[in-house]
Design a protein around this motif. Structure first.
Motif, PDB file in Angstrom:
ATOM      1  N   THR A  25       0.841  -1.212   0.000  1.00  0.00           N
ATOM      2  CA  THR A  25       0.000   0.000   0.000  1.00  0.00           C
ATOM      3  C   THR A  25       0.863   1.243   0.000  1.00  0.00           C
ATOM      4  N   LYS A  26       1.915   1.264   0.803  1.00  0.00           N
ATOM      5  CA  LYS A  26       2.807   2.433   0.849  1.00  0.00           C
ATOM      6  C   LYS A  26       3.506   2.652  -0.482  1.00  0.00           C
ATOM      7  N   THR A  27       3.818   1.558  -1.178  1.00  0.00           N
ATOM      8  CA  THR A  27       4.564   1.686  -2.431  1.00  0.00           C
ATOM      9  C   THR A  27       3.675   2.162  -3.588  1.00  0.00           C
ATOM     10  N   TYR A  28       2.486   1.574  -3.710  1.00  0.00           N
ATOM     11  CA  TYR A  28       1.673   1.826  -4.890  1.00  0.00           C
ATOM     12  C   TYR A  28       0.485   2.763  -4.639  1.00  0.00           C
ATOM     13  N   PHE A  29       0.177   3.038  -3.360  1.00  0.00           N
ATOM     14  CA  PHE A  29      -0.911   3.980  -3.049  1.00  0.00           C
ATOM     15  C   PHE A  29      -0.458   4.948  -1.960  1.00  0.00           C
ATOM     16  N   PRO A  30       0.658   5.672  -2.191  1.00  0.00           N
ATOM     17  CA  PRO A  30       1.216   6.540  -1.135  1.00  0.00           C
ATOM     18  C   PRO A  30       0.309   7.709  -0.774  1.00  0.00           C
ATOM     19  N   THR A  31      -0.445   8.219  -1.735  1.00  0.00           N
ATOM     20  CA  THR A  31      -1.298   9.378  -1.458  1.00  0.00           C
ATOM     21  C   THR A  31      -2.740   8.987  -1.181  1.00  0.00           C
ATOM     22  N   THR A  32      -3.098   7.747  -1.509  1.00  0.00           N
ATOM     23  CA  THR A  32      -4.490   7.314  -1.322  1.00  0.00           C
ATOM     24  C   THR A  32      -4.785   6.986   0.127  1.00  0.00           C
ATOM     25  N   TYR A  33      -3.812   6.296   0.769  1.00  0.00           N
ATOM     26  CA  TYR A  33      -4.027   5.917   2.155  1.00  0.00           C
ATOM     27  C   TYR A  33      -2.680   5.849   2.865  1.00  0.00           C
ATOM     28  N   ASN A  34      -2.621   6.523   4.048  1.00  0.00           N
ATOM     29  CA  ASN A  34      -1.357   6.532   4.798  1.00  0.00           C
ATOM     30  C   ASN A  34      -1.569   6.442   6.301  1.00  0.00           C
ATOM     31  N   ASP A  35      -2.760   6.002   6.753  1.00  0.00           N
ATOM     32  CA  ASP A  35      -3.014   5.836   8.187  1.00  0.00           C
ATOM     33  C   ASP A  35      -2.924   4.344   8.534  1.00  0.00           C
ATOM     34  N   PHE A  36      -1.759   3.968   9.084  1.00  0.00           N
ATOM     35  CA  PHE A  36      -1.519   2.553   9.392  1.00  0.00           C
ATOM     36  C   PHE A  36      -1.520   2.271  10.895  1.00  0.00           C
ATOM     37  N   THR A  37      -2.242   3.090  11.637  1.00  0.00           N
ATOM     38  CA  THR A  37      -2.379   2.850  13.069  1.00  0.00           C
ATOM     39  C   THR A  37      -3.276   1.631  13.298  1.00  0.00           C
ATOM     40  N   PRO A  38      -3.093   0.905  14.408  1.00  0.00           N
ATOM     41  CA  PRO A  38      -3.860  -0.329  14.615  1.00  0.00           C
ATOM     42  C   PRO A  38      -5.376  -0.139  14.597  1.00  0.00           C
ATOM     43  N   ALA A  39      -5.866   1.045  14.989  1.00  0.00           N
ATOM     44  CA  ALA A  39      -7.315   1.244  15.080  1.00  0.00           C
ATOM     45  C   ALA A  39      -7.930   1.817  13.802  1.00  0.00           C
ATOM     46  N   SER A  40      -7.136   2.053  12.782  1.00  0.00           N
ATOM     47  CA  SER A  40      -7.664   2.670  11.565  1.00  0.00           C
ATOM     48  C   SER A  40      -8.492   1.675  10.754  1.00  0.00           C
ATOM     49  N   PRO A  41      -9.519   2.168  10.007  1.00  0.00           N
ATOM     50  CA  PRO A  41     -10.325   1.267   9.166  1.00  0.00           C
ATOM     51  C   PRO A  41      -9.495   0.556   8.094  1.00  0.00           C
ATOM     52  N   GLY A  42      -8.504   1.245   7.543  1.00  0.00           N
ATOM     53  CA  GLY A  42      -7.688   0.624   6.505  1.00  0.00           C
ATOM     54  C   GLY A  42      -6.927  -0.588   7.029  1.00  0.00           C
ATOM     55  N   MET A  43      -6.400  -0.456   8.278  1.00  0.00           N
ATOM     56  CA  MET A  43      -5.672  -1.592   8.847  1.00  0.00           C
ATOM     57  C   MET A  43      -6.611  -2.769   9.108  1.00  0.00           C
ATOM     58  N   MET A  44      -7.885  -2.494   9.400  1.00  0.00           N
ATOM     59  CA  MET A  44      -8.837  -3.585   9.575  1.00  0.00           C
ATOM     60  C   MET A  44      -8.941  -4.427   8.300  1.00  0.00           C
ATOM     61  N   PHE A  45      -9.042  -3.751   7.157  1.00  0.00           N
ATOM     62  CA  PHE A  45      -9.150  -4.486   5.893  1.00  0.00           C
ATOM     63  C   PHE A  45      -7.845  -5.199   5.530  1.00  0.00           C
ATOM     64  N   LEU A  46      -6.715  -4.552   5.817  1.00  0.00           N
ATOM     65  CA  LEU A  46      -5.431  -5.203   5.531  1.00  0.00           C
ATOM     66  C   LEU A  46      -5.242  -6.464   6.378  1.00  0.00           C
ATOM     67  N   GLU A  47      -5.583  -6.335   7.668  1.00  0.00           N
ATOM     68  CA  GLU A  47      -5.418  -7.488   8.540  1.00  0.00           C
ATOM     69  C   GLU A  47      -6.416  -8.594   8.206  1.00  0.00           C
ATOM     70  N   MET A  48      -7.627  -8.247   7.791  1.00  0.00           N
ATOM     71  CA  MET A  48      -8.589  -9.265   7.369  1.00  0.00           C
ATOM     72  C   MET A  48      -8.086  -9.996   6.130  1.00  0.00           C
ATOM     73  N   SER A  49      -7.468  -9.261   5.201  1.00  0.00           N
ATOM     74  CA  SER A  49      -6.905  -9.911   4.007  1.00  0.00           C
ATOM     75  C   SER A  49      -5.758 -10.835   4.383  1.00  0.00           C
ATOM     76  N   ALA A  50      -4.912 -10.380   5.360  1.00  0.00           N
ATOM     77  CA  ALA A  50      -3.809 -11.235   5.816  1.00  0.00           C
ATOM     78  C   ALA A  50      -4.344 -12.483   6.523  1.00  0.00           C
ATOM     79  N   TYR A  51      -5.438 -12.306   7.278  1.00  0.00           N
ATOM     80  CA  TYR A  51      -6.056 -13.429   7.983  1.00  0.00           C
ATOM     81  C   TYR A  51      -6.578 -14.472   6.988  1.00  0.00           C
ATOM     82  N   VAL A  52      -7.278 -14.010   5.940  1.00  0.00           N
ATOM     83  CA  VAL A  52      -7.798 -14.924   4.922  1.00  0.00           C
ATOM     84  C   VAL A  52      -6.651 -15.641   4.219  1.00  0.00           C
TER      85      VAL A  52
END
Length: 616
Positions: A25-52
């Motif tokens: 995400t940091k490499t290919y979407f640097p301006t689209t999303y940059n909030d990687f704190t544990p409570a952020s909505p984006g991290m929820m989706f990233l972690e769900m994808s990692a879980y799957v």
């Protein structure tokens, strides 16, 4: 314009996938999303994808692991892999023991001599049940019928005097021995209407041993085979005048034959408590399994039968029948199956004391108090503790047994395979006591005879447990039995080995503090055990050095002065007619066998082993 993404394929677990998704995400979407704190909505989706991804990776690895016999852990998968490699797992271990059955019969005068009255002998039908007074839930099964009136080399009846009046016997005691297994017969019925290809039924229960027999409502017998393409099975027919007027012999109670069968089924354990039965795919009107192979029907049913140059044919089913046996229809099948075994079936000595089953007198007209007395005289016991009961194959045993079973594929590959297979011939078809195999010698080939690949030499026992030549009936049974396991390039000729009867004379000196007679008796007993027929094989030499050492170890023997092996011949004296130059065959204290396969036998140990005490 499409962007060439750098995608990594080596990440397998949750943390690696999560880290890689963040970097992606940091490499290919640097301006689209940059909030990687544990409570952020984006991290929820990233972690769900990692879980799957982690869960999918786990199941993929697990499924791949379950396809390998060495690493599979699920019982159902191990069972399927074992069957694929030709091994049938055991879900229970059957305990076996020898049982002795006794009955009394009165005496009668015949030609001025008292003999047993065999009219009072009992006939116990197949599948007699033995139970224990101490543990009634433990049951054993004797599958063979028991006829006290018959005595043969394979089924002897021991007769002893039981009661006398003065010097005359008034009753006799008859004894039979049988092998018993820890099993109980159970029955299940299945109804069939329209034929269904490869129809299956499943038996469920604990400690299922296997199928005893299956019959349909029309009285037809269904036969268990290793695979549905197998259209022949072994059957045994009673060796009597009715079946074989010219082929009877006492050493083969049954004649082994191959019979083609359409009604057949296979079994496989799905797990430790489920046995699946599978039937064929055809009907009784489809007879293509009886096709005589010819160039027009080889490969029948294959879409590529036009070209046979490179076609791989199965030797078990090279005409590719489309029936694989009959599918049951408009009938009811009665399935009798065995359950039992387990560690608790290893009962102690003399634990089996009761017998039940189809028991009748040979003379069905016997009635009254006398008949009832001798009927009730039937008794049973097990002189040996039952052994072999277990909980079946463990996971590791299934792996190891399957791996060891696959290379041979039930084929006789080495000469030793033929020896083991010959000795494995079921006893109702005759008993092979001794075997020896070698390549055919050129000098043994007769004029006009094609040299055989292997010569199998065999001997059997007579009623007195003495070695004798095998009958033609027994040889035919063995030939039929071996043929199913013979490699196509092997040719085996079954021959009789020679029996050379010998006697042993020895001289020893005894220590002064010992009784000469006691020491001599102990020495003779040691030699009788040493020369017991069970301990000797065809073409085994006699090592005089071993005999000297054996005698020297007898308590009280000071010195072994002399040991002489002598040949005993003459049918009038009860010995073999074959003479042998023992002295000429003795080199460096070794008595060598002849070039023609033979075996040394001390036929009458009580008479043929003699010793004496000499002085120093």
């Amino acid at each position: 314009m499409a962007v060439n993404r750098d995608i990594k394929y080596l990440n397998r677990d949750f943390s690696q996938l999560r880290t890689d998704l963040i970097n992606y995400t940091k490499t290919y979407f640097p301006t689209t999303y940059n909030d990687f704190t544990p409570a952020s909505p984006g991290m929820m989706f990233l972690e769900m994808s990692a879980y799957v991804g982690d869960v999918m990776s786990f199941y993929l690895d697990n499924q791949i692991q379950e396809t390998y016999l060495q690493y599979a852990r699920q019982t159902s998968n191990l069972f399927e892999l074992a069957y694929m490699f030709g091994y049938k797992p055991r879900v229970t271990g059957v305990a076996t023991t020898t049982v002795d059955l006794y009955q009394q019969v009165p005496s009668k005068l015949s030609g001025g001599v008292y003999i047993p009255d065999f009219d009072y002998t009992l006939l116990i039908g197949e599948n007699a049940v033995l139970t224990s007074a101490r543990t009634p839930g433990t049951k054993f099964l004797v599958q063979d019928s028991i006829d006290f009136s018959v005595s043969s080399s394979t089924d002897p009846t021991e007769i002893t005097i039981y009661e006398t009046a003065g010097v005359n016997p008034t009753s006799y005691l008859l004894k039979k021995s049988r092998q018993a297994i820890s099993a109980t017969i159970n029955t299940q019925t299945y109804s069939f209407t329209d034929p269904v290809q490869f129809d299956t039924r499943t038996l469920t229960g604990e400690n299922i041993i296997g199928i005893l027999d299956i019959t349909d409502s029309d009285g037809n017998v269904w036969y268990e085979v290793d695979h549905l393409a197998q259209d022949t099975v072994y059957i045994g027919k009673k060796n009597n005048n009715a079946n074989f007027p010219s082929g009877q012999s006492s050493d083969a109670p049954y004649v082994l034959q191959l019979q083609q069968v359409q009604r057949r089924f296979v079994t496989r354990f799905l797990d430790s408590g489920s046995l699946q039965l599978q039937f064929g795919a055809g009907t009784a009107n489809e007879n293509d399994e009886e096709i005589t192979p010819n160039p027009n029907n080889i490969g029948l049913g294959l879409p590529f039968e036009q070209s046979k140059l490179t076609t791989a044919y199965s030797p078990t089913n090279f005409i590719f029948t489309n029936t694989y046996g009959i599918a049951p229809s408009n009938t009811t099948l009665t399935v009798r199956y065995l359950t039992g075994g387990g560690v608790t079936a290893n009962v102690p000595v003399n634990d089996l004391t009761s017998v039940a089953g189809n028991i009748n007198f040979q003379n069905s007209n016997l009635t009254g108090v006398t008949a009832d007395t001798y009927f009730r005289s039937l008794a049973v016991t097990n002189p040996l503790a039952a052994q072999g009961g277990s909980s079946g194959d463990s996971i590791e045993e299934i792996r190891q047994n399957t791996l060891s079973n696959y290379p041979t594929q039930l084929r006789n590959v080495t000469p030793d395979d033929y020896l083991v297979r010959a000795l494995s011939l079921p006893s109702q078809y005759g008993t092979i006591a001794k075997t020896y195999i070698e390549k055919t010698k050129v000098e043994n080939v007769e004029v006009g005879e094609i040299p055989t690949t292997l010569d199998l030499y065999v001997l059997t026992y007579n009623i007195n447990q003495h070695l004798v030549a095998t009958s033609d009936t027994l040889k035919n049974n063995l030939r039929t039995y071996l043929n199913q396991y013979r490699v196509i390039g092997d040719s085996v000729k079954i021959k009789d080995a020679y029996v050379i009867n010998i006697g042993v004379d020895f001289e020893v000196t005894v220590d002064p503090n010992y009784n000469n007679n006691e020491v001599l008796l102990a020495a003779i007993t040691e030699l009788q055990n040493y020369f017991a027929t069970d301990n000797w094989q065809i073409n085994e030499p006699i090592l005089l050095k071993d005999i000297n050492i054996l005698l020297d170890k007898v308590d009280g023997v000071r010195t072994v002065k002399n040991v002489i092996i002598k040949n005993l011949t003459g049918e009038s004296l009860g010995y073999s007619n074959y003479a042998y130059d023992v002295q000429g065959a003795t080199v460096d204290n070794v008595v060598y066998p002849s070039a023609d396969p033979m075996i040394f036998e001390v036929k009458y140990p009580a008479l043929d082993i003699k010793g004496r005490v000499v002085s120093l």
